[in-house]
Design an enzyme around this catalytic site. Structure first.
Site, PDB file in Angstrom:
ATOM      1  N   CYS A  53      29.437 -15.829 -15.541  1.00 47.67           N
ATOM      2  CA  CYS A  53      28.166 -16.087 -16.230  1.00 47.67           C
ATOM      3  C   CYS A  53      27.608 -17.460 -15.844  1.00 47.67           C
ATOM      4  CB  CYS A  53      28.375 -16.018 -17.740  1.00 47.67           C
ATOM      5  SG  CYS A  53      26.843 -16.233 -18.667  1.00 47.67           S
ATOM      6  N   CYS A  57      28.048 -22.468 -21.880  1.00 49.58           N
ATOM      7  CA  CYS A  57      28.613 -22.493 -23.246  1.00 49.58           C
ATOM      8  C   CYS A  57      30.040 -23.069 -23.190  1.00 49.58           C
ATOM      9  CB  CYS A  57      28.617 -21.085 -23.834  1.00 49.58           C
ATOM     10  SG  CYS A  57      27.027 -20.237 -23.620  1.00 49.58           S
ATOM     11  N   CYS A  60      33.339 -20.955 -23.628  1.00 47.69           N
ATOM     12  CA  CYS A  60      33.442 -19.578 -23.114  1.00 47.69           C
ATOM     13  C   CYS A  60      34.316 -19.414 -21.871  1.00 47.69           C
ATOM     14  CB  CYS A  60      32.048 -19.025 -22.826  1.00 47.69           C
ATOM     15  SG  CYS A  60      32.113 -17.253 -22.458  1.00 47.69           S
ATOM     16  N   CYS A  97      31.385  -2.214 -29.827  1.00 51.37           N
ATOM     17  CA  CYS A  97      30.497  -3.282 -29.367  1.00 51.37           C
ATOM     18  C   CYS A  97      30.758  -3.596 -27.896  1.00 51.37           C
ATOM     19  CB  CYS A  97      30.717  -4.521 -30.225  1.00 51.37           C
ATOM     20  SG  CYS A  97      29.687  -5.903 -29.714  1.00 51.37           S
ATOM     21  N   CYS A 128      26.930  -1.143 -30.678  1.00 52.08           N
ATOM     22  CA  CYS A 128      26.440  -2.517 -30.683  1.00 52.08           C
ATOM     23  C   CYS A 128      26.515  -3.018 -29.247  1.00 52.08           C
ATOM     24  CB  CYS A 128      27.317  -3.378 -31.596  1.00 52.08           C
ATOM     25  SG  CYS A 128      26.810  -5.116 -31.629  1.00 52.08           S
ATOM     26  N   CYS A 188      23.170  -8.340 -35.586  1.00 52.78           N
ATOM     27  CA  CYS A 188      24.487  -8.932 -35.798  1.00 52.78           C
ATOM     28  C   CYS A 188      24.373 -10.365 -35.277  1.00 52.78           C
ATOM     29  CB  CYS A 188      25.535  -8.143 -35.016  1.00 52.78           C
ATOM     30  SG  CYS A 188      27.164  -8.927 -35.038  1.00 52.78           S
ATOM     31  N   ARG A 261      31.901 -10.848 -41.117  1.00 51.55           N
ATOM     32  CA  ARG A 261      33.066 -10.469 -40.313  1.00 51.55           C
ATOM     33  C   ARG A 261      33.967 -11.669 -40.012  1.00 51.55           C
ATOM     34  NH1 ARG A 261      30.786  -8.206 -35.883  1.00 51.55           N
ATOM     35  NH2 ARG A 261      30.437  -6.388 -37.187  1.00 51.55           N
TER      36      ARG A 261
END
Ligand code: SAM
Ligand code: DTB
Ligand code: SF4
Length: 332
Positions: A53, A57, A60, A97, A128, A188, A261
């Site tokens: 990616c 972040c 991550c 998801c 999701c 979400c 969650r």
């Protein structure tokens, strides 16, 4: 219990500072006004496109900028995804998801995801997806493919955001969430704690979510998983576990009709800490041996924990019932 959309950071911080018995009592009242307090919704994750990616972040495993144990992979094929989805359903998950390590979906990638969504939905699971930033049109395409939820976390307080991510802005996240809502998808959205933020910043993150109208139907509270090679694995100080309990309770009180969650980080938590999180109003978990790239609490451990605590997995109709009917029906 009336839903409120005018929560301030100060109010949430005051909640989080309350004596723990008072906080848990209020969280239980909020939970019981909208849900069966013994019932926990199960979502299973699958990383369909892993790694490589371009975003930075700092937490991550999948950012191409850090030397993590995760190598970029090609997108999984349909049969592999369906096999994982069938297994999730057999084990009792009600929502599946699917994730991609993208800043935003490329044209061909989005088409392939739409196809996966149709196929997973046909198995009788809620769907999701979490694919990065979306335009209005992309959100509509996902809705038309039968997607139920879109996951897009605000991650942290607005005034902490640039310490964690510099390749996009907090406002970009909010804009995508608006596109998702406008397309009629359920939202979400939550964040990560334990990244070195203050309690006030945790409160500000919850206040941001709780001022959304409608509230996100699902609110994942992730505890940072320290991935070797990421900047935060080195920099982030360990969080007092009671701060997780307080953050969950604040989310439950401020967004009483949403699924809150208990998300990443469960593998490293004791059964007793998880039990406190359920008492604080968490009524959903990620279920299955893996999160996206990191290990999750093992399903047999979860089954034993549920039995010891008198909890049970939500059945499909309970889990898909719009806890927050107002939210689910609105496209504002
Ligand atoms: N690339 C997409 C995006 O960022 O929206 C989708 C996948 S991304 C991995 C989904 C979310 O997982 C992030 O927004 C973050 O909140 C959470 N997450 C990622 N890595 C994490 C970690 N190491 N610990 C806790 N939560 C994490
Ligand atoms: C969310 O809030 N947490 C999930 C899901 N949404 C996509 C992801 C957690 C990732 C944990 C670290 C990993 O597995 O790489
Ligand atoms: Fe990319 Fe999402 Fe990881 Fe950020 S959180 S680096 S956008 S996969």
């Amino acid at each position: 219990m009336e839903l409120r959309y005018d929560w301030t950071t100060e109010e949430i911080e005051a909640l989080m500072e309350a004596p723990l018995p008072d906080l848990i009592y209020r969280a239980q009242q909020a939970l019981r006004a909208h849900f069966d307090p013994t019932c926990v919704q199960l979502s299973t994750l699958l990383s369909v496109k892993t790694g490589g990616c371009p975003e930075d972040c700092k937490y991550c495993a999948q950012s191409a900028r850090y030397a993590t144990p995760i190598a970029p992979e090609r997108m999984l094929d349909k049969e592999a995804v369906l096999q994982a989805a069938r297994r999730a359903k057999e084990r009792g998950a009600t929502r599946f998801c699917m994730s991609a390590a993208w800043r935003e979906p490329p044209r061909e990638g989005l088409k392939r995801f739409c196809d996966l969504i149709r196929a997973v939905k046909d198995l009788g699971l809620e769907t999701c997806a979490t694919l990065g930033m979306l335009t209005e049109k992309q959100a509509q395409a996902l809705k038309e493919a039968g997607l139920d939820y879109y996951n897009h976390n605000i991650d942290c307080a607005p005034d902490f955001y640039e310490k964690i991510i510099t390749t996009r802005r907090f406002e970009d996240r909010i804009r995508t969430l608006q596109h998702v809502r406008k397309a009629g998808l359920r939202v979400c959205s939550g964040g990560i704690i334990g990244m070195g933020e203050t309690r006030r910043q945790r409160a500000a993150m919850i206040a941001e979510l709780a001022r959304m109208r409608p509230h996100p139907e699902s609110v994942p509270v992730n505890l940072l998983v320290k991935i070797p090679g990421t900047p935060l694995a080195e920099e982030a100080p360990d969080l007092d576990p009671f701060e997780l309990v307080r953050t969950i309770a604040a989310a439950r009180i401020a967004m009483p009709a949403s699924f809150v969650r208990l998300s990443a980080g469960r593998e490293g938590m004791s059964d007793e800490l998880q039990a406190l999180c359920f008492l604080a109003g968490a009524n959903s978990i990620f279920y299955g041996e893996k999160l996206l790239t990191a290990p999750n609490a093992a399903p047999d451990r979860d089954a034993r924990l549920f039995a010891r605590l008198g909890l049970r997995p939500a059945a499909a109709e309970e889990a898909s019932r719009a806890a927050n009917e107002e939210a689910a029906c609105s496209t504002a």
